[in-house]
Design a protein around this motif. Structure first.
Motif, PDB file in Angstrom:
ATOM      1  N   GLY A   1       0.790  -1.229   0.000  1.00 46.93           N
ATOM      2  CA  GLY A   1       0.000   0.000   0.000  1.00 46.93           C
ATOM      3  C   GLY A   1       0.820   1.275   0.000  1.00 46.93           C
ATOM      4  O   GLY A   1       0.261   2.368   0.006  1.00 46.93           O
TER       5      GLY A   1
ATOM      6  N   TRP B   1       0.893  -0.931   4.530  1.00 53.47           N
ATOM      7  CA  TRP B   1       2.099  -0.322   3.998  1.00 53.47           C
ATOM      8  C   TRP B   1       3.130  -0.344   5.112  1.00 53.47           C
ATOM      9  O   TRP B   1       2.773  -0.370   6.306  1.00 53.47           O
ATOM     10  CB  TRP B   1       1.829   1.100   3.497  1.00 53.47           C
ATOM     11  CG  TRP B   1       1.331   2.050   4.545  1.00 53.47           C
ATOM     12  CD1 TRP B   1       0.088   2.054   5.127  1.00 53.47           C
ATOM     13  CD2 TRP B   1       2.060   3.100   5.166  1.00 53.47           C
ATOM     14  NE1 TRP B   1       0.009   3.055   6.062  1.00 53.47           N
ATOM     15  CE2 TRP B   1       1.206   3.728   6.107  1.00 53.47           C
ATOM     16  CE3 TRP B   1       3.348   3.605   5.001  1.00 53.47           C
ATOM     17  CZ2 TRP B   1       1.602   4.802   6.888  1.00 53.47           C
ATOM     18  CZ3 TRP B   1       3.744   4.682   5.775  1.00 53.47           C
ATOM     19  CH2 TRP B   1       2.867   5.275   6.708  1.00 53.47           C
TER      20      TRP B   1
ATOM     21  N   LEU C   1       1.502  -1.157   8.761  1.00 55.50           N
ATOM     22  CA  LEU C   1       0.759   0.067   9.089  1.00 55.50           C
ATOM     23  C   LEU C   1      -0.587   0.089   8.372  1.00 55.50           C
ATOM     24  O   LEU C   1      -0.713  -0.392   7.236  1.00 55.50           O
ATOM     25  CB  LEU C   1       1.604   1.284   8.701  1.00 55.50           C
ATOM     26  CG  LEU C   1       2.994   1.297   9.345  1.00 55.50           C
ATOM     27  CD1 LEU C   1       3.826   2.470   8.823  1.00 55.50           C
ATOM     28  CD2 LEU C   1       2.890   1.352  10.862  1.00 55.50           C
ATOM     29  N   PRO C   2      -1.590   0.674   9.021  1.00 53.88           N
ATOM     30  CA  PRO C   2      -2.955   0.606   8.465  1.00 53.88           C
ATOM     31  C   PRO C   2      -3.126   1.541   7.267  1.00 53.88           C
ATOM     32  O   PRO C   2      -2.615   2.662   7.250  1.00 53.88           O
ATOM     33  CB  PRO C   2      -3.822   1.075   9.636  1.00 53.88           C
ATOM     34  CG  PRO C   2      -2.925   1.941  10.458  1.00 53.88           C
ATOM     35  CD  PRO C   2      -1.540   1.380  10.322  1.00 53.88           C
ATOM     36  N   LEU C   3      -3.863   1.052   6.298  1.00 55.01           N
ATOM     37  CA  LEU C   3      -4.218   1.881   5.142  1.00 55.01           C
ATOM     38  C   LEU C   3      -5.516   2.631   5.433  1.00 55.01           C
ATOM     39  O   LEU C   3      -6.365   2.125   6.180  1.00 55.01           O
ATOM     40  CB  LEU C   3      -4.432   0.988   3.916  1.00 55.01           C
ATOM     41  CG  LEU C   3      -3.172   0.516   3.217  1.00 55.01           C
ATOM     42  CD1 LEU C   3      -3.470  -0.688   2.342  1.00 55.01           C
ATOM     43  CD2 LEU C   3      -2.555   1.652   2.392  1.00 55.01           C
ATOM     44  N   PRO C   4      -5.681   3.790   4.836  1.00 58.20           N
ATOM     45  CA  PRO C   4      -7.012   4.406   4.873  1.00 58.20           C
ATOM     46  C   PRO C   4      -7.900   3.647   3.887  1.00 58.20           C
ATOM     47  O   PRO C   4      -7.493   3.385   2.749  1.00 58.20           O
ATOM     48  CB  PRO C   4      -6.744   5.836   4.398  1.00 58.20           C
ATOM     49  CG  PRO C   4      -5.509   5.754   3.574  1.00 58.20           C
ATOM     50  CD  PRO C   4      -4.697   4.597   4.102  1.00 58.20           C
TER      51      PRO C   4
ATOM     52  N   ALA D   1      -7.052   4.654  -2.116  1.00 55.13           N
ATOM     53  CA  ALA D   1      -6.160   3.584  -1.651  1.00 55.13           C
ATOM     54  C   ALA D   1      -6.506   2.266  -2.343  1.00 55.13           C
ATOM     55  O   ALA D   1      -5.609   1.483  -2.691  1.00 55.13           O
ATOM     56  CB  ALA D   1      -6.274   3.437  -0.134  1.00 55.13           C
TER      57      ALA D   1
ATOM     58  N   GLU E   1      -7.535   3.418  13.118  1.00 52.21           N
ATOM     59  CA  GLU E   1      -8.036   3.519  11.745  1.00 52.21           C
ATOM     60  C   GLU E   1      -7.951   4.973  11.296  1.00 52.21           C
ATOM     61  O   GLU E   1      -7.944   5.888  12.108  1.00 52.21           O
ATOM     62  CB  GLU E   1      -9.486   3.032  11.669  1.00 52.21           C
ATOM     63  CG  GLU E   1      -9.623   1.542  11.958  1.00 52.21           C
ATOM     64  CD  GLU E   1     -11.076   1.089  12.006  1.00 52.21           C
ATOM     65  OE1 GLU E   1     -11.409   0.150  11.279  1.00 52.21           O
ATOM     66  OE2 GLU E   1     -11.866   1.674  12.774  1.00 52.21           O
ATOM     67  N   HIS E   2      -7.872   5.152   9.990  1.00 55.96           N
ATOM     68  CA  HIS E   2      -7.820   6.510   9.447  1.00 55.96           C
ATOM     69  C   HIS E   2      -9.219   7.121   9.436  1.00 55.96           C
ATOM     70  O   HIS E   2     -10.202   6.460   9.065  1.00 55.96           O
ATOM     71  CB  HIS E   2      -7.279   6.476   8.016  1.00 55.96           C
ATOM     72  CG  HIS E   2      -5.821   6.138   7.958  1.00 55.96           C
ATOM     73  ND1 HIS E   2      -4.831   7.087   7.917  1.00 55.96           N
ATOM     74  CD2 HIS E   2      -5.179   4.939   7.954  1.00 55.96           C
ATOM     75  CE1 HIS E   2      -3.645   6.492   7.879  1.00 55.96           C
ATOM     76  NE2 HIS E   2      -3.831   5.189   7.895  1.00 55.96           N
TER      77      HIS E   2
ATOM     78  N   LEU F   1      -3.448   9.780  -0.039  1.00 54.22           N
ATOM     79  CA  LEU F   1      -2.772   8.616   0.544  1.00 54.22           C
ATOM     80  C   LEU F   1      -1.318   8.956   0.851  1.00 54.22           C
ATOM     81  O   LEU F   1      -0.794   8.599   1.914  1.00 54.22           O
ATOM     82  CB  LEU F   1      -2.864   7.438  -0.440  1.00 54.22           C
ATOM     83  CG  LEU F   1      -2.252   6.118   0.006  1.00 54.22           C
ATOM     84  CD1 LEU F   1      -2.869   5.621   1.304  1.00 54.22           C
ATOM     85  CD2 LEU F   1      -2.414   5.061  -1.101  1.00 54.22           C
TER      86      LEU F   1
ATOM     87  N   TRP G   1      -6.903  13.105  11.823  1.00 54.59           N
ATOM     88  CA  TRP G   1      -6.587  12.137  10.773  1.00 54.59           C
ATOM     89  C   TRP G   1      -6.848  10.689  11.156  1.00 54.59           C
ATOM     90  O   TRP G   1      -6.860   9.812  10.296  1.00 54.59           O
ATOM     91  CB  TRP G   1      -5.112  12.286  10.378  1.00 54.59           C
ATOM     92  CG  TRP G   1      -4.821  13.619   9.769  1.00 54.59           C
ATOM     93  CD1 TRP G   1      -4.137  14.653  10.324  1.00 54.59           C
ATOM     94  CD2 TRP G   1      -5.254  14.067   8.477  1.00 54.59           C
ATOM     95  NE1 TRP G   1      -4.091  15.720   9.463  1.00 54.59           N
ATOM     96  CE2 TRP G   1      -4.771  15.390   8.322  1.00 54.59           C
ATOM     97  CE3 TRP G   1      -5.994  13.493   7.440  1.00 54.59           C
ATOM     98  CZ2 TRP G   1      -5.012  16.149   7.173  1.00 54.59           C
ATOM     99  CZ3 TRP G   1      -6.228  14.234   6.294  1.00 54.59           C
ATOM    100  CH2 TRP G   1      -5.737  15.551   6.176  1.00 54.59           C
ATOM    101  N   LEU G   2      -6.999  10.439  12.455  1.00 57.79           N
ATOM    102  CA  LEU G   2      -7.171   9.063  12.918  1.00 57.79           C
ATOM    103  C   LEU G   2      -8.410   8.984  13.797  1.00 57.79           C
ATOM    104  O   LEU G   2      -8.895  10.005  14.291  1.00 57.79           O
ATOM    105  CB  LEU G   2      -5.926   8.607  13.707  1.00 57.79           C
ATOM    106  CG  LEU G   2      -4.602   8.705  12.941  1.00 57.79           C
ATOM    107  CD1 LEU G   2      -3.421   8.491  13.885  1.00 57.79           C
ATOM    108  CD2 LEU G   2      -4.550   7.708  11.787  1.00 57.79           C
ATOM    109  N   THR G   3      -8.880   7.763  14.033  1.00 54.61           N
ATOM    110  CA  THR G   3     -10.118   7.611  14.809  1.00 54.61           C
ATOM    111  C   THR G   3      -9.821   7.156  16.231  1.00 54.61           C
ATOM    112  O   THR G   3      -8.837   6.453  16.485  1.00 54.61           O
ATOM    113  CB  THR G   3     -11.040   6.555  14.170  1.00 54.61           C
ATOM    114  OG1 THR G   3     -10.376   5.289  14.195  1.00 54.61           O
ATOM    115  CG2 THR G   3     -11.392   6.921  12.740  1.00 54.61           C
TER     116      THR G   3
END
Lengths: 279, 316
Positions: A71, A102, A114-117, A122, A151-152, B50, B79-81
């Protein structure tokens, strides 16, 4: 149902760990197959390959990577892909897997998953890169759902939908880590059953199980200790939906003797085998 | 010549697990902080692409834990939850701890004796400074620690004597890592040597196995390493010149101390000098001994080195 790629169900395997090399070669334990961490055998020409070659002569091998960085917005690392393909050929690995995540950007590798959005941007990005990787490998790539701790914001879909759409659009396989489903479900507050309901099981070629560590506020995918009963139950549900696929247990820190790790992996057989008919 | 095998101990398997580590203890007052490493390319403040999300996330991860987070609570929440039981920033911090922990664990695996010599807190400080200066750029962690000896020699903020010892010890430990990963060909056997013609011995050249490192030190670090492996809790030794050859034979890594004359001969051979010239060096370095005695000693060393698999080819 079996997987649409015709990849075999290898049975119940164990992650090959260096502390077990000598035991495996000396005792030749009855393990169905081994999964090896691809990068531990790349950029080396020495001792790790000495053992891997000997073990690959005796057991089926599957390669599992942590640095493909499918990613990332950096260009795909073509040298890495070439070396991965060479390792696949050298070990006659049945398939190659990595993570839906990614690991680095701007030339830096964090060595973390690492988490993707989960956005349309994406999704398009990952699908194009999976196709490119499969072109190099000449075979389907299996992507594993990661365990995540955050999470994003601004996502347009949940992870299970993202995973399913990547798999369908890129025509790739899935390595379903049921421990990761459990960990992420606790960390983000969703029902694991919702996740499983969205997985295209005809694409699942492999399952992972592992131990985790519960800190109360969150669960860490530590790969320490035996697999929890919750995760075994989840494996049973997922396994039945798949119609059968290879199962592998990971144990990566505070690694016990081979016998202890293998005994825990073999608990999978109790979960995936249908109960005996009453006599 | 006494040689010692190195038991290869990987304490933490390099795998897909998340290191299970709590936040580091607050730093004592006056202890220097770790300089931040930065990514030159910057994310736009409001850019939700991204690329920008990844740049922002990575910059936050790589900020040393001794510094305030690159992502503060406001930026993190943008940007994050948040999760059921944690804020967005608390959730992000799991990744920041994981990043540093994983790389520290890698360096602990590569430099266990150095960790013992410095003590865990000082070694962890050294690792954090190293990680900030040399962030990983490759797919594998096999060579992540390659710059430690040079880093210590140039920049470790310790008294000079400890720095020189630590630089030596990290050189020895890195040689072990290099030899683990180096290629090796089948060793030259005595049968192979028999093929050297009688009039070819003075000019024969020997190719050393690529899995060999010949090291000179200002401290007896191989003695220290042996004592550490034997759980003897060694003290940091006084300076004294020493030399060690580290090599791999099959899967086994060996360390063998060498005297000055041995180093002269072996380094000449490893450097590609003909056997006759290496012998002449030995005669010069042992001028107090007779020619026959020198020849006898060198023949003995040579036989042992061949037997141990230090050479893979003879050319004449």
């Amino acid at each position: 149902m079996t997987n649409r790629f015709g990849l075999p169900n290898l049975g119940v395997g164990l992650g090959l760990r260096s502390v077990h090399y000598a035991h495996v070669l000396r005792e030749r334990p009855a393990v169905d197959w081994f999964e090896v961490l691809s990068e531990n055998y790349m950029q080396t020409a020495g001792r790790p390959l000495h053992f891997l070659d000997a073990i690959a002569d005796r057991y089926p091998i599957v390669l599992h990577g942590v640095s493909l960085s499918i990613g990332s917005t950096d260009p795909l690392d073509r040298a890495y892909l070439g070396e991965l393909r060479a390792l696949r050929d050298r070990t006659r690995a049945r398939w190659v897997s990595d993570h839906l995540c990614w690991t680095g950007v701007a030339g830096r590798n964090t060595h973390d998953l690492l988490p993707l959005p989960y956005t349309e941007e994406a999704l398009r990005h990952v699908v194009a890169r999976v196709r490119a990787v499969q072109d190099v490998l000449g075979a389907p790539l299996a992507l594993e759902n990661p365990s995540t701790y955050v999470e994003h914001a601004g996502a347009s879909m949940r992870e299970w939908e993202f995973l399913a759409r990547v798999a369908e659009d890129a025509d790739c396989a899935i390595l379903l880590d049921v421990n990761n489903v459990f960990v992420s479900a606790c960390n983000h507050g969703f029902d694991p059953a919702t996740y499983l309901a969205a997985v295209p099981f005809d694409r699942v070629v492999q399952f992972h199980v592992a131990g985790h560590t519960d800190h109360g506020t969150h669960i860490i995918d530590s790969h320490i200790g035996p697999v929890s009963d919750d995760v075994w139950r989840l494996l049973g549900q997922a396994y039945r939906k798949s119609g059968g696929a290879s199962v592998l247990m990971e144990w990566d820190a505070e690694i016990p003797s081979f016998e202890v790790a293998h005994a825990d992996a073999l608990r999978a057989k109790e979960v995936i085998l249908p109960p005996s008919p009453p006599s | 010549m006494k040689r010692h095998a190195v038991e290869i101990e990987t304490l933490h398997e390099r795998a897909s697990a998340t290191p299970d580590r709590q936040a580091p203890a607050p730093r004592p007052p006056g202890r220097p902080g770790v300089p931040a490493s930065s990514i030159a390319e910057k994310a736009g403040d409001d850019d939700a692409s991204l690329r920008s999300r990844q740049l922002r996330f990575a910059q936050g991860l790589m900020t040393p834990e001794s510094s305030p987070g690159f992502l503060d609570a406001t930026i993190a929440a943008k940007w994050l939850t948040a999760g059921p039981r944690m804020t967005a920033l608390e959730r992000f911090e799991i990744y920041r701890r994981g990043y540093h922990s994983r790389l520290i664990e890698c360096l602990v695996d590569d430099y266990p004796a150095t960790q013992h010599a410095l003590g865990e807190p000082a070694f962890e400080d050294l690792c954090r400074a190293y990680i900030a200066r040399f962030p990983s750029t490759g797919p594998s962690l096999n060579y992540f620690g390659r710059g430690m000896s040079g880093f210590v020699r140039e920049g470790m903020p310790e008294p000079f004597s400890v720095r020189a010892f630590t630089a030596d010890l990290t050189s020895l430990e890195w040689a072990i890592v290099e030899v683990i990963h180096a290629a090796s060909d089948p060793p030259l056997t005595s049968d192979g040597l028999l093929r050297v013609p009688a009039d070819g011995w003075a000019t024969v050249r020997l190719d050393a196995t690529p899995a060999l490192r010949l090291l000179r030190f200002s401290h007896p670090v191989n003695d220290y390493f042996r004592a550490f492996r034997a759980d003897e809790s060694p003290a940091i030794p006084e300076p004294a010149a020493s030399a060690t050859v580290v090599y791999r034979s099959g899967p086994t890594i060996w360390r063998m101390d060498l005297t000055d004359p041995m180093v002269g001969v072996l380094s000449a051979l490893v450097g590609g000098e003909p056997l006759g010239e290496a012998l002449a060096r030995a005669e010069a370095s042992m001028s107090d001994l007779g020619e026959d005695e020198v020849a006898l000693r060198v023949t003995t060393w040579f036989r042992e080195w061949v037997g141990h698999g230090l050479f893979v080819r003879a050319r004449w």
